[in-house]
Design a protein around this motif. Structure first.
Motif, PDB file in Angstrom:
ATOM      1  N   ILE A   1       0.848  -1.190   0.000  1.00  0.00           N
ATOM      2  CA  ILE A   1       0.000   0.000   0.000  1.00  0.00           C
ATOM      3  C   ILE A   1       0.889   1.246   0.000  1.00  0.00           C
ATOM      4  O   ILE A   1       1.908   1.281   0.701  1.00  0.00           O
ATOM      5  N   SER A   2       0.527   2.228  -0.767  1.00  0.00           N
ATOM      6  CA  SER A   2       1.313   3.470  -0.809  1.00  0.00           C
ATOM      7  C   SER A   2       1.074   4.265   0.472  1.00  0.00           C
ATOM      8  O   SER A   2       0.057   4.099   1.155  1.00  0.00           O
ATOM      9  N   TRP A   3       2.020   5.131   0.774  1.00  0.00           N
ATOM     10  CA  TRP A   3       1.872   5.998   1.954  1.00  0.00           C
ATOM     11  C   TRP A   3       0.646   6.886   1.829  1.00  0.00           C
ATOM     12  O   TRP A   3      -0.057   7.108   2.814  1.00  0.00           O
ATOM     13  N   PHE A   4       0.387   7.370   0.638  1.00  0.00           N
ATOM     14  CA  PHE A   4      -0.787   8.219   0.415  1.00  0.00           C
ATOM     15  C   PHE A   4      -2.062   7.460   0.767  1.00  0.00           C
ATOM     16  O   PHE A   4      -2.907   7.964   1.511  1.00  0.00           O
ATOM     17  N   HIS A   5      -2.212   6.247   0.253  1.00  0.00           N
ATOM     18  CA  HIS A   5      -3.413   5.460   0.529  1.00  0.00           C
ATOM     19  C   HIS A   5      -3.501   5.093   2.008  1.00  0.00           C
ATOM     20  O   HIS A   5      -4.593   5.054   2.575  1.00  0.00           O
ATOM     21  N   PHE A   6      -2.361   4.827   2.621  1.00  0.00           N
ATOM     22  CA  PHE A   6      -2.334   4.513   4.049  1.00  0.00           C
ATOM     23  C   PHE A   6      -2.848   5.696   4.876  1.00  0.00           C
ATOM     24  O   PHE A   6      -3.691   5.532   5.764  1.00  0.00           O
ATOM     25  N   VAL A   7      -2.381   6.890   4.565  1.00  0.00           N
ATOM     26  CA  VAL A   7      -2.824   8.091   5.279  1.00  0.00           C
ATOM     27  C   VAL A   7      -4.310   8.346   5.015  1.00  0.00           C
ATOM     28  O   VAL A   7      -5.063   8.700   5.933  1.00  0.00           O
ATOM     29  N   VAL A   8      -4.753   8.136   3.776  1.00  0.00           N
ATOM     30  CA  VAL A   8      -6.174   8.288   3.459  1.00  0.00           C
ATOM     31  C   VAL A   8      -7.002   7.321   4.305  1.00  0.00           C
ATOM     32  O   VAL A   8      -8.039   7.698   4.867  1.00  0.00           O
ATOM     33  N   LEU A   9      -6.569   6.081   4.418  1.00  0.00           N
ATOM     34  CA  LEU A   9      -7.296   5.099   5.220  1.00  0.00           C
ATOM     35  C   LEU A   9      -7.325   5.483   6.700  1.00  0.00           C
ATOM     36  O   LEU A   9      -8.343   5.314   7.376  1.00  0.00           O
ATOM     37  N   ILE A  10      -6.233   6.000   7.206  1.00  0.00           N
ATOM     38  CA  ILE A  10      -6.185   6.441   8.606  1.00  0.00           C
ATOM     39  C   ILE A  10      -7.194   7.560   8.841  1.00  0.00           C
ATOM     40  O   ILE A  10      -7.994   7.514   9.788  1.00  0.00           O
ATOM     41  N   LEU A  11      -7.156   8.572   7.996  1.00  0.00           N
ATOM     42  CA  LEU A  11      -8.065   9.707   8.162  1.00  0.00           C
ATOM     43  C   LEU A  11      -9.522   9.303   7.938  1.00  0.00           C
ATOM     44  O   LEU A  11     -10.421   9.779   8.638  1.00  0.00           O
ATOM     45  N   ALA A  12      -9.755   8.413   6.972  1.00  0.00           N
ATOM     46  CA  ALA A  12     -11.123   7.942   6.713  1.00  0.00           C
ATOM     47  C   ALA A  12     -11.645   7.166   7.918  1.00  0.00           C
ATOM     48  O   ALA A  12     -12.808   7.322   8.317  1.00  0.00           O
ATOM     49  N   SER A  13     -10.814   6.344   8.512  1.00  0.00           N
ATOM     50  CA  SER A  13     -11.221   5.582   9.690  1.00  0.00           C
ATOM     51  C   SER A  13     -11.516   6.507  10.867  1.00  0.00           C
ATOM     52  O   SER A  13     -12.491   6.309  11.599  1.00  0.00           O
ATOM     53  N   PHE A  14     -10.675   7.510  11.039  1.00  0.00           N
ATOM     54  CA  PHE A  14     -10.904   8.513  12.086  1.00  0.00           C
ATOM     55  C   PHE A  14     -12.268   9.163  11.913  1.00  0.00           C
ATOM     56  O   PHE A  14     -13.052   9.265  12.848  1.00  0.00           O
ATOM     57  N   ARG A  15     -12.571   9.582  10.693  1.00  0.00           N
ATOM     58  CA  ARG A  15     -13.836  10.287  10.448  1.00  0.00           C
ATOM     59  C   ARG A  15     -15.033   9.369  10.596  1.00  0.00           C
ATOM     60  O   ARG A  15     -16.055   9.753  11.176  1.00  0.00           O
TER      61      ARG A  15
END
Length: 115
Positions: free
Chosen positions: A4-18
């Motif tokens: 997984i790319s870092w970009f997608h990883f960060v997107v998943l983290i923020l999406a999970s937070f929200r």
């Protein structure tokens, strides 16, 4: 599964937070929580409003109330859901991105108001 790319990883983290915040705290999803928890807001001695969570019922209903009132618990399940969606339905990425942008803006806003 590919890396997984870092970009997608960060997107998943923020999406999970929200998504977690949406389920546990937001008024729009109170209809999901109402059968399991009663939320009240009461001022403390300093005048600060405190959120009180009272879990309703017993058995399965109580278990759901405990789950829906715990941001740590819901965070695990929302992360599992979003990662599975990301892996099995790649076309769902715009949903992840929308949640991530909303999560980032919520994080920034909370830092501006509550430092």
């Amino acid at each position: 599964m590919s890396a997984i790319s870092w970009f997608h990883f960060v997107v998943l983290i923020l999406a999970s937070f929200r998504l977690t915040h949406l389920i546990v705290f937001d008024e729009i999803t109170s209809v999901i929580r109402e059968p399991f928890v009663k939320i009240t807001y009461e001022p403390d001695q300093s005048g600060q409003v405190i959120r009180q969570v009272n879990i309703i019922g017993s058995g399965w209903r109580r278990w759901m109330g405990m789950l829906l009132s715990c941001h740590w618990c819901v965070g695990v399940w929302s992360s599992l859901f979003l990662v599975a969606l990301y892996i099995w339905i790649p076309a769902s990425f715009p949903l992840h991105l929308i949640l991530a942008v909303a999560g980032a803006s919520a994080f920034i806003e909370s830092r501006l108001y509550f430092g």
